[in-house]
Design an enzyme around this catalytic site. Structure first.
Site, PDB file in Angstrom:
ATOM      1  N   ASP A   1       0.858  -1.183   0.000  1.00  0.00           N
ATOM      2  CA  ASP A   1       0.000   0.000   0.000  1.00  0.00           C
ATOM      3  C   ASP A   1       0.898   1.238   0.000  1.00  0.00           C
ATOM      4  O   ASP A   1       1.798   1.343   0.841  1.00  0.00           O
ATOM      5  CB  ASP A   1      -0.883   0.042   1.257  1.00  0.00           C
ATOM      6  CG  ASP A   1      -1.926  -1.075   1.309  1.00  0.00           C
ATOM      7  OD1 ASP A   1      -1.653  -2.166   0.760  1.00  0.00           O
ATOM      8  OD2 ASP A   1      -2.983  -0.875   1.927  1.00  0.00           O
TER       9      ASP A   1
ATOM     10  N   LYS B   1      -7.456   3.133  -2.848  1.00  0.00           N
ATOM     11  CA  LYS B   1      -7.788   3.087  -1.421  1.00  0.00           C
ATOM     12  C   LYS B   1      -8.068   4.503  -0.953  1.00  0.00           C
ATOM     13  O   LYS B   1      -7.443   5.450  -1.427  1.00  0.00           O
ATOM     14  CB  LYS B   1      -6.579   2.463  -0.702  1.00  0.00           C
ATOM     15  CG  LYS B   1      -6.604   2.491   0.820  1.00  0.00           C
ATOM     16  CD  LYS B   1      -5.363   1.778   1.369  1.00  0.00           C
ATOM     17  CE  LYS B   1      -5.175   2.044   2.855  1.00  0.00           C
ATOM     18  NZ  LYS B   1      -3.959   1.413   3.402  1.00  0.00           N
TER      19      LYS B   1
ATOM     20  N   LYS C   1     -10.479  -0.260  -1.767  1.00  0.00           N
ATOM     21  CA  LYS C   1     -10.227  -0.434  -0.330  1.00  0.00           C
ATOM     22  C   LYS C   1     -10.639   0.819   0.422  1.00  0.00           C
ATOM     23  O   LYS C   1     -10.216   1.922   0.086  1.00  0.00           O
ATOM     24  CB  LYS C   1      -8.746  -0.741  -0.067  1.00  0.00           C
ATOM     25  CG  LYS C   1      -8.422  -0.908   1.441  1.00  0.00           C
ATOM     26  CD  LYS C   1      -6.986  -1.371   1.668  1.00  0.00           C
ATOM     27  CE  LYS C   1      -6.611  -1.307   3.146  1.00  0.00           C
ATOM     28  NZ  LYS C   1      -5.217  -1.755   3.402  1.00  0.00           N
TER      29      LYS C   1
END
Length: 314
Positions: free
Chosen positions: A160, A223, A259
């Site tokens: 990430d 995300k 996400k």
């Protein structure tokens, strides 16, 4: 590091000196039909939640959501011992409650990938790291690449990173996209999730732009947030991002995941994000290769909801 004549593995050409390089990103943004009217987004979200959230708040969905959780610890005082204890809870859950699905991944700072890899005994739970100078994303690209490569060498399955918001603010789209695609080059076949920091971007227009740029750079997930300095996930941001994912899929045939993270603590909140994903993207996004929630306390809340027990296994 790629030289300027190499290609990253996301199917796009990333020459630094490409004529009109910024134009192709601007074109992609200009061609988007995803709504950037904040009031319209808010109304659409309200309608979806009013109509569908209650029907989705079932034990079955709650169990599915636990299996989409990236169980996260990103504290200044994380240590090898505390991270190992954190992972041990996931091992213990598997042993104590084999009838229930476990979390999708354990998410830690990149320097703890080896600790998670060495402690984790459960198959089907991935090692995810926040890398590339998380959460500010302020560092030399070489530093970001080195950090990411080291985490992968230590056993990270997923990475990430935070979008370079400085480049985004200056509309330096070529630099922004090159950075993501060069990190993706290092990450290889593993999922790369790009955090847009939607609480900083705020508007639907900015969130749409950031979503498009990230997807065109070859990321596997977009995300919402780091959950650090700025406001975390919002349903409005989720709605815009999912609309962008849908549009991108229709145009390019590639399914990018979504996400949500930052401040999602209750079962009810998690179900609302599930509802947005289900209504905008449909059933084919409802698996943990395309939908994740980054959280810590949420895992216990979900467990208590579907099991009817008071324990806090995580």
């Amino acid at each position: 590091m790629m030289t300027e004549h190499e290609h990253c593995n996301c199917g796009h050409d990333h020459h630094h000196h490409e004529v009109g390089g910024t134009d192709k990103y601007q074109t992609a943004i200009n061609q988007s039909n995803v709504t950037i009217d904040d009031a319209a987004v808010a109304a659409a979200v309200q309608e979806i939640i009013d109509k569908h959230a209650a029907e989705n708040n079932t034990p079955q969905v709650q169990q599915f959501l636990l299996n989409c959780v990236d169980l996260t610890t990103l504290a200044t005082d994380d240590s090898e011992r505390s991270v190992a204890q954190f992972v041990q809870r996931v091992n213990d859950f598997d042993e104590k409650y084999p009838q229930y699905p476990n979390v999708a991944a354990i998410c830690v700072y990149s320097n703890f990938a080896a600790v998670v890899r060495g402690t984790l005994e459960v198959s089907g739970v991935d090692v995810a790291v926040c890398s590339a100078s998380f959460p500010a994303s302020q560092a030399h690209l070489e530093t970001k690449i080195a950090e990411t490569a080291l985490a992968i060498a230590d056993g990270a399955d997923e990475v990430d990173i935070v979008l370079n918001v400085g480049y985004f603010k200056d509309e330096a789209y070529e630099e922004l996209c090159d950075e993501i695609s060069e990190i993706k080059h290092v990450v290889g076949d593993r999922p790369l999730k790009v955090i847009l920091e939607t609480g900083l971007l705020k508007s639907a227009e900015a969130i749409r732009r950031a979503s498009i740029l990230s997807m065109y750079s070859g990321c596997d997930f977009i995300k919402t947030s780091t959950g650090k300095i700025y406001p975390g996930a919002s349903l409005e941001a989720a709605y815009v991002m999912c609309q962008c994912i849908k549009e991108y899929y229709i145009k390019h045939g590639r399914k990018v995941g979504f996400k949500a993270s930052g401040g999602i603590r209750t079962t009810e909140d998690a179900v609302k994000y599930y509802t947005i994903v289900k209504e905008v993207l449909g059933e084919e996004w409802l698996d943990n290769t395309h939908f994740r929630i980054g959280a810590s306390s949420l895992a216990n809340a979900l467990f208590q909801s579907f099991s009817g027990r008071d324990d806090k296994p995580f």
